[in-house]
Design an enzyme around this catalytic site. Structure first.
Site, PDB file in Angstrom:
ATOM      1  N   ASP A  18       0.824  -1.215   0.000  1.00  0.00           N
ATOM      2  CA  ASP A  18       0.000   0.000   0.000  1.00  0.00           C
ATOM      3  C   ASP A  18       0.861   1.270   0.000  1.00  0.00           C
ATOM      4  OD1 ASP A  18      -2.297  -1.654   0.283  1.00  0.00           O
ATOM      5  OD2 ASP A  18      -2.054  -1.639   2.461  1.00  0.00           O
ATOM      6  N   ASP A  30      -1.347   7.751   3.581  1.00  0.00           N
ATOM      7  CA  ASP A  30      -1.392   8.698   2.467  1.00  0.00           C
ATOM      8  C   ASP A  30      -0.638   9.945   2.891  1.00  0.00           C
ATOM      9  OD1 ASP A  30      -2.648   9.867  -0.114  1.00  0.00           O
ATOM     10  OD2 ASP A  30      -3.216  11.312   1.426  1.00  0.00           O
ATOM     11  N   ASN A  81     -16.672   1.707   5.731  1.00  0.00           N
ATOM     12  CA  ASN A  81     -15.515   1.322   6.528  1.00  0.00           C
ATOM     13  C   ASN A  81     -14.449   2.421   6.464  1.00  0.00           C
ATOM     14  OD1 ASN A  81     -13.803  -0.220   8.089  1.00  0.00           O
ATOM     15  ND2 ASN A  81     -13.258  -1.666   6.473  1.00  0.00           N
ATOM     16  N   ALA A  82     -14.068   2.964   7.604  1.00  0.00           N
ATOM     17  CA  ALA A  82     -13.134   4.087   7.678  1.00  0.00           C
ATOM     18  C   ALA A  82     -11.684   3.596   7.608  1.00  0.00           C
ATOM     19  CB  ALA A  82     -13.374   4.899   8.939  1.00  0.00           C
ATOM     20  N   ASP A  86      -8.220   3.173   4.436  1.00  0.00           N
ATOM     21  CA  ASP A  86      -7.688   3.536   3.113  1.00  0.00           C
ATOM     22  C   ASP A  86      -7.957   5.007   2.760  1.00  0.00           C
ATOM     23  OD1 ASP A  86      -7.048   0.895   3.084  1.00  0.00           O
ATOM     24  OD2 ASP A  86      -8.266   0.359   1.360  1.00  0.00           O
ATOM     25  N   SER A 137     -13.486   0.492   2.060  1.00  0.00           N
ATOM     26  CA  SER A 137     -13.106  -0.869   1.721  1.00  0.00           C
ATOM     27  C   SER A 137     -14.297  -1.782   1.975  1.00  0.00           C
ATOM     28  CB  SER A 137     -11.929  -1.315   2.598  1.00  0.00           C
ATOM     29  OG  SER A 137     -11.700  -2.691   2.459  1.00  0.00           O
ATOM     30  N   TYR A 138     -14.701  -2.541   0.925  1.00  0.00           N
ATOM     31  CA  TYR A 138     -15.851  -3.444   1.064  1.00  0.00           C
ATOM     32  C   TYR A 138     -17.009  -2.652   1.679  1.00  0.00           C
ATOM     33  CZ  TYR A 138     -12.768  -7.217  -0.396  1.00  0.00           C
ATOM     34  OH  TYR A 138     -11.926  -8.018  -1.126  1.00  0.00           O
ATOM     35  N   TRP A 139     -17.857  -3.215   2.537  1.00  0.00           N
ATOM     36  CA  TRP A 139     -18.925  -2.447   3.192  1.00  0.00           C
ATOM     37  C   TRP A 139     -19.538  -1.382   2.270  1.00  0.00           C
ATOM     38  CZ3 TRP A 139     -15.456  -4.893   6.311  1.00  0.00           C
ATOM     39  CH2 TRP A 139     -16.000  -5.603   7.377  1.00  0.00           C
ATOM     40  N   GLU A 162     -11.775  -1.103  -2.949  1.00  0.00           N
ATOM     41  CA  GLU A 162     -11.163  -0.387  -1.829  1.00  0.00           C
ATOM     42  C   GLU A 162      -9.986   0.449  -2.324  1.00  0.00           C
ATOM     43  OE1 GLU A 162     -10.045  -3.467   0.874  1.00  0.00           O
ATOM     44  OE2 GLU A 162      -8.545  -4.326  -0.461  1.00  0.00           O
TER      45      GLU A 162
END
Length: 322
Positions: free
Chosen positions: A42, A100, A153-154, A156, A172-174, A209
């Protein structure tokens, strides 16, 4: 002669079919050859004021790599000496994910996520530094959180400034990728800020994601990782992209299919030894746009490594890795 003529016509007909078949066999570029410390996951890359390039990544306490030329990378330790205490609210090891890095208002800003595998009890945090170098970061706590009662989802995080406002995409997903506006002074989510929906997949588990948004020309481009990460040589990660005239969407691919309906042009996927390409970010260097990502090296037991490719832009404004 008649049979020869028929055979010739059949051969011509088969040849006529070949271009459409060949178009399906897309050739993807190999990453830039690099040396030194290649292991990464990542990656987020930025050229610092010092002239060095820094890459932060998932692993340890946000692992750091440094390079003078993008080709030779050295291990530079971690962003933090030890995890801030609040990280342990989200996992037992204080393990952060998917950082990031950006620069604004005279400081470097490092966003990151803390969570556990398979849950959306998650948080995004932020730290600042004057130099951007590992060991110089001051943590400022939570930016945004999610709970098991939320449909997002908090994790990334990725930052972009647009029209004088500061935004963070994440997810991500969710149900996929979301966006929220930030307070430019604190770098944290505005109170009661609406959560915008940017991209998802039509079926559970909504495997999209790692968003990253950049502006090119009059469009904003949303890069995202689709399918499964973190399974070594069994990973199916790939990078897709869509665009919008507004930072909050709607984002569509080159055929007009909305990313909220599973759209997205395929930019890069695994090929040869380079398996599961994803966890991407985009950065500017040497007057050009670059794509950073990780891949799993099929010739090295699936070890995650740094991938770098230049990005070009077509006449119609779509990115291509080369």
């Amino acid at each position: 002669m008649k049979s020869l003529r028929i055979a010739t016509l059949l051969t011509a007909a088969l040849i006529a079919l070949l271009p459409s078949t060949a178009q399906a066999d897309t050739t993807y570029p190999d990453p830039l050859p690099i040396t030194g410390q290649q292991i990464i996951h990542d990656p987020t890359v930025l050229r610092l004021k010092s002239g060095q390039y820094v890459a932060y990544s998932t692993g340890s306490v946000i692992g750091a790599r440094l390079s003078k030329d993008l080709r030779n990378w050295s291990d530079a330790g971690n962003a933090f000496a030890q995890p801030p205490s609040w990280w342990y609210e989200y996992n037992d090891t204080g393990d952060p994910w998917a950082p990031d890095i950006s620069y604004r208002a005279g400081r470097y800003w490092l966003y990151y996520a803390v969570s556990s595998w398979g849950t959306n009890h998650s948080a995004i945090g932020v730290a600042t530094s004057r130099s951007g170098l590992p060991g110089t970061w001051t943590d400022h706590g939570k930016v945004l959180t999610s709970e098991t009662t939320d449909t997002w989802n908090a994790i990334d995080p990725a930052i972009i400034q647009a029209d004088g406002r500061l935004w963070m995409s994440f997810g991500s997903y969710w149900t996929g990728i979301r966006m929220v506006e930030l307070n430019p002074r604190t770098g944290k989510a505005l109170t009661a800020a609406p959560v915008h929906h940017l991209a998802t997949r039509p079926d559970a588990p909504y495997a999209v994601e790692g968003p990253y948004i950049v502006k090119h020309g009059r469009f904003y481009y949303l890069f995202a990782s689709y399918d499964q990460c973190c399974q070594g040589v069994n990973s199916t990660y790939k990078i897709r992209v869509g665009r919008s005239t507004s930072v909050t969407g709607p984002y569509v691919d080159s055929k007009g299919k909305p990313m909220l309906e599973g759209g997205g042009d395929l930019l890069l996927e695994g090929h040869g030894r380079y398996v599961g390409t994803g966890g991407q970010s985009v950065f500017r260097a040497q007057g050009r746009d670059w794509l950073a990502y990780h891949y799993y090296d099929a010739q090295d037991k699936g070890t995650p490594k740094l991938g770098l490719n230049r990005l070009s832009w077509s006449a119609s404004g779509w990115p291509k890795a080369f």
